[in-house]
Design an enzyme around this catalytic site. Structure first.
Site, PDB file in Angstrom:
ATOM      1  N   ASP A 189     -83.934 -50.098 -26.289  1.00 12.65           N
ATOM      2  CA  ASP A 189     -84.735 -50.572 -27.415  1.00 12.65           C
ATOM      3  C   ASP A 189     -86.202 -50.629 -26.993  1.00 12.65           C
ATOM      4  OD1 ASP A 189     -84.259 -52.359 -30.195  1.00 12.65           O
ATOM      5  OD2 ASP A 189     -86.104 -52.801 -29.092  1.00 12.65           O
ATOM      6  N   ASN A 197     -96.421 -49.975 -35.609  1.00  6.17           N
ATOM      7  CA  ASN A 197     -96.579 -49.607 -37.017  1.00  6.17           C
ATOM      8  C   ASN A 197     -97.589 -50.505 -37.718  1.00  6.17           C
ATOM      9  OD1 ASN A 197     -94.682 -47.503 -36.864  1.00  6.17           O
ATOM     10  ND2 ASN A 197     -92.980 -48.907 -37.258  1.00  6.17           N
ATOM     11  N   HIS A 202     -97.783 -45.903 -39.134  1.00  6.96           N
ATOM     12  CA  HIS A 202     -96.465 -45.293 -38.932  1.00  6.96           C
ATOM     13  C   HIS A 202     -96.550 -43.960 -38.207  1.00  6.96           C
ATOM     14  CE1 HIS A 202     -94.000 -48.165 -41.171  1.00  6.96           C
ATOM     15  NE2 HIS A 202     -95.019 -48.274 -42.002  1.00  6.96           N
ATOM     16  N   ASP A 206     -94.226 -42.844 -35.071  1.00  5.99           N
ATOM     17  CA  ASP A 206     -93.450 -41.605 -34.977  1.00  5.99           C
ATOM     18  C   ASP A 206     -93.747 -40.866 -33.673  1.00  5.99           C
ATOM     19  OD1 ASP A 206     -92.404 -42.171 -37.441  1.00  5.99           O
ATOM     20  OD2 ASP A 206     -93.639 -40.731 -38.545  1.00  5.99           O
ATOM     21  N   GLU A 232     -85.778 -48.301 -33.768  1.00  2.00           N
ATOM     22  CA  GLU A 232     -86.281 -48.014 -32.424  1.00  2.00           C
ATOM     23  C   GLU A 232     -85.199 -48.175 -31.362  1.00  2.00           C
ATOM     24  OE1 GLU A 232     -87.347 -52.403 -33.231  1.00  2.00           O
ATOM     25  OE2 GLU A 232     -87.058 -50.534 -34.333  1.00  2.00           O
TER      26      GLU A 232
END
Length: 340
Positions: A189, A197, A202, A206, A232
């Protein structure tokens, strides 16, 4: 040979061909796998070409076509057109077409008509049709592969999505149980990913996910099953890996993740990211769900103890699925500004 006798023999040959094709189709249906389908297709092409040669022999390898024999001369073209419905690679298609071509030339050599104007025109027509068939097959194959990627791969990272990931993992776990070999799970994680974000947008998130995926994927074996578990969270299933070996793999992955410099654009300082990793190893009586749940519990412990670390599941440990209801992962303090 009289037309009546030839017609009787051809009728018998057609019945034999029908029986052979039905048998091939039934065998492929019962096996229901790709290998048997390919073998069935080869058998079908061989059977139809054998029928073409046998029918030509019955007709006496005629040098001139009559109304009775003309339809049999079209069999090579029909066999090539028949391949249109199968999504084959170019190599597979050309191999099957070669069988038909060799049989056709063999029949023409017996009738001494290979260089006749009618046959030359027939060869040209078959070549044109073969090219069209190849185009159709490759188009089908491309479309099927595209649909397969959409159904099985995560569109952002290009690795397995959750659905395909679990299917492959269940199969690998079953094989490990049969062979009594170890099987382990890594649940990874990205730390404080939501802040990316919120602060950088965002697009930056990405880019981080893609960079993280590349870093992990480059350091795994081909037999390892790696995919995006959700958001994630990522998961790695490690066949033939004991707990000790899995811990070593996790250590190496964590070091590589810490060393990453994620460049969002040239005007920004590269982001440094970290991850937390939970480990669980197969024990007698385990299922895939219990393995993942224990890895999630270990991951929760890693998050609760400050992130950027590895924890292995310990008996009596609280499950991460339950613990999340009492402690939020986002309530833990953030590290430096460019670290997540």
């Amino acid at each position: 040979m009289s037309d009546t006798t030839a017609a009787a023999q051809l009728s018998l040959q057609r019945l034999v061909l029908a029986g052979v094709l039905i048998t091939i189709g039934y065998s492929v249906y019962r096996s229901n796998n790709l290998k048997s389908a390919k073998l069935g297709l080869v058998a079908m092409v061989l059977a139809t070409n054998a029928f073409y040669f046998s029918a030509s022999h019955t007709l006496g390898f005629p040098t001139e076509n009559t109304a009775f024999s003309y339809s049999y001369t079209l069999l090579p073209i029909i066999q090539i057109v028949m391949l249109t419905i199968f999504p084959l690679t170019m190599r597979e298609s050309l191999s099957l077409m070669t069988i038909t071509l060799v049989c056709h030339l063999w029949v023409d050599s017996f009738s001494s008509t290979m260089t006749s104007p009618d046959n030359i025109a027939s060869y040209w027509l078959q070549t044109v049709i073969a090219l069209m068939v190849l185009w159709s097959q490759l188009s089908q194959l491309h479309m099927i592969l595209r649909l397969y990627r959409q159904a099985t791969l995560d569109p952002l990272t290009g690795i397995y999505n959750r659905r395909m990931l679990l299917q492959l993992a269940m199969r690998a776990l079953a094989i490990s149980e049969e062979r009594h070999s170890p099987f382990s799970v890594l649940l990874l994680d990205l730390d404080k990913f939501k802040r990316i974000n919120d602060k950088w947008g965002h697009y930056a998130g990405d880019v981080v996910l893609q960079a993280f995926t590349r870093t992990v994927q480059e350091r795994l074996r081909k037999s390892d099953i790696f995919g995006r578990f959700g958001g994630e969270e990522f998961i790695v299933f490690l066949p033939k890996c004991s707990g000790e070996v899995t811990a070593q793999i996790a250590d190496r992955l964590l070091e590589e993740i810490r060393a990453m410099d994620v460049l969002i654009d040239e005007s920004r300082t590269p982001l440094k990211v970290t991850a937390s990793i939970g480990i669980s190893t197969f024990q007698p009586g385990d299922t895939l769900s219990s393995l993942i749940e224990r890895a999630d519990g270990a991951l929760y412990q890693a998050k609760a103890e400050g992130r950027n670390c590895i924890r292995a599941y310990q008996p009596g440990q609280q499950s991460g699925f339950d613990a999340r209801h009492s402690v939020s992962r986002d309530n833990i303090d953030m590290p430096a500004e460019t670290s997540l």
